[in-house]
Scaffold this active site. Structure first.
Site, PDB file in Angstrom:
ATOM      1  N   SER A 138       0.837  -1.205   0.000  1.00  0.00           N
ATOM      2  CA  SER A 138       0.000   0.000   0.000  1.00  0.00           C
ATOM      3  C   SER A 138       0.862   1.241   0.000  1.00  0.00           C
ATOM      4  CB  SER A 138      -0.895   0.017   1.240  1.00  0.00           C
ATOM      5  OG  SER A 138      -1.555   1.259   1.342  1.00  0.00           O
ATOM      6  N   TYR A 151      -1.388   0.203  10.402  1.00  0.00           N
ATOM      7  CA  TYR A 151      -1.554  -0.367   9.066  1.00  0.00           C
ATOM      8  C   TYR A 151      -0.384   0.047   8.163  1.00  0.00           C
ATOM      9  CZ  TYR A 151      -3.719  -0.989   4.409  1.00  0.00           C
ATOM     10  OH  TYR A 151      -3.991  -1.343   3.109  1.00  0.00           O
TER      11      TYR A 151
END
Lengths: 248, 444
Positions: A138, A151
């Site tokens: 990501s 995250y």
């Protein structure tokens, strides 16, 4: 056995996993989906089979049970040609700030589990001499931000893992490692978020970029929304005294 | 609460939209939110898919579940659109048995409205191609309904406008096609009698529909183009194809009005010019059969994304009635005459033959259906009430999927299955669990 190629998708109940399965099936590949939520994965498998005519099988995988990973790989019907990890859990940052076992779950799911799983395949692929490994990481891993740093940190770790693995594999033979950074994707995981339209892509787009990089054009690190590369480059260049004051 | 409208942008009413979820969560949402209505792509024109007070999106029910190439049976979740089914299966040599005038409707919506196509006179409605479906009932159970299992619920749900439960999955029978092209024959009708005669003469065709120039008056009242078509066979395709591909993919929408158009855009002159051009083009093509792309034949308006915006901010109403065969000629002439005299700008008037239907509340009956679009104005509603009186007197009725404004009296006079439908709703508890603005307005 025919010479039909096989792809294993880790995280096969997700929207990106589904779109990727469909893209590979349209390319004539045999598809295996691995997921914890078997009912959702079966729903995806049924759909891909109905659309493409290609059989799709579903395999149980709980990414938080790392002690079972070696058995999971051993119990596959064969070693796939390509393995793709779309495993991901955005989590609730606020909760993670006060609940350390929850924070650990986010980090294990996004970093440890996919890295450990892919590493087992890397070893097998290396022994065989061929194989392609795709990790969906990501842009959140490019620089830590206050809104989702558990995250982001885990994805940063996963991106670095993929980078290192690619280095190791390229020195050793023909095994390819591809890093995919999708940016914002409109999925169930992000359904509750307001996303900027110009930087948001669909799961189909992610899937076709994965297929393109892994099986067609040979690229190794891709940003799916191209503008995101520019956005993240600027964000990464901001000096820390300024960056730390921004709400991002 | 937020404001929601149907495809016609009239009426705009308040509802509480529930989150979009997958199939495993539907039963829970149903039991937690009395009372509600399911909504797919929102292509019902009026208030049929706006919940009172809750609206349940079904677009998360978006997976195909199985397909058997030998039987043509396709099992899909109810939020899958007709566009998606066709995009997937036309290249494989299959077509849906019945398609409505837009492909952007969900399978669940197509069953709930028992939508019809240009082949209703031969093949029946959408529900007639449905083998079975799964329905989440008022008690939040998921039951299978078919012509043999739960058959009362099957008959009530097909055409039941979502008022018996939430359709979550359906098994459809696809038809095999040899090509993705239609062999179309265009006929010209100088007036209404000729149009009806042409529709009768083309009733043996699988598909047939008439486009009426609503501005034509006097001797030319009912002036029409009739489009009759068959799925082109491989052999016919060979003769006419000119090197084209046998199973062409879907066409993407090329144009879309960017924003809501100003209301003066549509007037007698602009629509008159459009109709004259359109008619002239049809006349030029009449005679010899020609190959037409499946997307163009069935879904001409889908090529213009958001065509509903051309009617401006106040929106529009589509009036679609069916008149029984015996009285159709006279009543249609009277309706068309009133529309022409009013100078109403209705671009799209479509006339076609319908056959009988099997749902308790299905719209089609043996007769002729006429559909006309009218921009919303201050004088429109009383005018449509006058038309309704003609329809009701003739024993006809209005299509609920298009309806935004009919009176209870018109509705009750037109639907003889209503008493049985209400009784089933009461008996199953659906009357307390499922309600739309349409059902509240009409007292269903």
């Amino acid at each position: 056995m025919s010479d039909q190629k096989t792809v294993l998708i880790l995280g096969g109940s997700s929207d990106i996993g589904y779109a990727t399965a469909l893209r590979y099936a349209e390319g004539g590949w045999r598809v295996w989906l691995a997921a914890r939520d078997l009912a959702s994965a079966q729903r995806n498998a049924d759909d891909v089979t109905a659309r493409s005519g290609q059989p799709v099988t579903v395999h149980a995988l709980d990414v938080l049970q790392s002690e079972k990973f070696v058995d999971f790989v051993a119990q596959m019907p064969a070693l796939p040609d390509t393995v793709i990890s779309v495993i991901g859990e955005l989590g609730d940052q606020k909760r993670a700030e006060t609940d350390s076992s929850y924070a650990a779950m986010i980090m294990r799911t996004n970093f440890e589990a996919p890295s450990q799983l892919l590493d087992i395949f890397a070893g097998r692929f290396q022994a065989r001499g061929t194989g392609t490994i795709v990790g969906v990481s990501s842009v959140a891993g490019d620089r830590g931000r206050g809104s989702n740093y558990f995250y982001g940190a885990a994805k940063a770790g996963f991106s670095q893992y993929l980078s290192g693995l690619r280095n190791r594999m390229s020195l050793a033979g023909k095994v390819r490692v591809v890093t995919v950074k999708p940016g914002f994707v409109r999925t169930r995981m992000t359904a509750h978020l307001k996303l900027p339209a110009s930087l948001t892509v669909t799961p189909d787009r992610v899937a076709s970029d994965i297929y393109g990089a892994a099986e067609e054009n040979g690229r190794e690190v891709i940003y799916v929304a191209k503008r995101f590369w520019l956005v993240m480059t600027i964000i990464c260049l901001l000096p820390e005294p300024l960056f730390k004051r921004l709400k991002l | 609460m937020s404001n929601l409208a149907g495809w016609g942008h009239y009426p705009i009413v308040a509802t509480e939209c529930l989150p979009e979820r997958g199939p495993v969560d539907i039963a829970g949402l149903v039991s937690a939110h009395p009372s509600m209505i399911a909504r797919g792509h929102g292509r019902a024109y009026g208030d049929a898919a706006i919940g009172q007070p809750f609206t349940l999106p079904t677009l998360g029910l978006n997976r195909l579940r199985s397909f058997d190439a030998a039987t043509g049976l396709l099992r899909v979740e109810a939020g899958v659109s007709i566009a998606e089914v066709l995009a997937t299966f036309v290249p494989r040599g299959y077509f849906l048995a019945v398609v409505p005038g837009t492909k952007f409707v969900t399978v669940g919506g197509a069953i709930a409205a028992d939508v019809h196509g240009k082949n209703h006179h031969r093949d029946g409605g959408f529900a007639d191609s449905v083998e079975a479906f799964r329905l989440v009932t008022p008690g939040a159970e998921t039951v299978t309904c078919s012509r043999t299992v739960n058959k009362e619920l099957f008959a009530a749900t097909t055409g039941g406008m979502g008022l018996t439960g939430v359709i979550v999955e359906a098994t459809l029978r696809l038809r095999a096609i040899e090509t993705g092209w239609l062999k179309q024959q265009t006929h010209i009708a100088a007036d209404l009698d000729a149009a009806i005669a042409a529709l009768e003469a083309t009733a043996a065709s699988t598909y047939s529909v008439a486009w009426i120039d609503c501005l034509a008056r006097g001797n030319a009242l009912g002036r029409s183009l009739i489009y009759a078509a068959e799925h082109a066979s491989a052999q016919e395709f060979e003769l006419l194809s000119n090197g084209r591909t046998a199973f062409p993919p879907a066409r993407s929408a090329r144009l879309a009005p960017p924003l809501v158009a100003p209301s003066w855009l549509l007037n007698r002159a602009s629509v008159g010019a459009f109709n004259a051009l359109y008619f002239g083009r049809g006349v030029a093509r009449a005679g010899a059969p020609e190959l037409v792309h499946w997307d163009t034949y069935f879904f001409p308006l889908d090529a213009i994304g958001h065509w509903n915006r051309i009617y401006g901010r106040r929106g529009f109403v589509q009036h679609q009635c069916v008149i029984p065969l015996e009285t159709a000629r006279g009543v249609l002439a009277e309706i068309l005459d009133r529309v022409a005299r009013r100078g109403s700008v209705s671009f799209l008037a479509v006339l076609k033959q319908l056959g009988p239907s099997h749902g308790l509340m299905s719209f089609p009956m043996r007769g002729y259906t006429l559909a006309m679009d009218f921009p919303m104005t201050d004088t429109l509603l009383p005018f449509l009430d006058e038309i309704d009186a003609l329809v009701a007197d003739a024993g006809g009725r209005l299509y609920l999927a298009k309806d935004a404004r009919q009176s209870r009296a018109t509705f009750e006079a037109g639907y003889p299955g209503l008493a049985a439908f209400r009784e089933l709703r009461c008996h199953t508890g659906a009357d307390r669990h499922f309600a739309s603005h349409l059902s509240a307005r009409l007292g269903i």
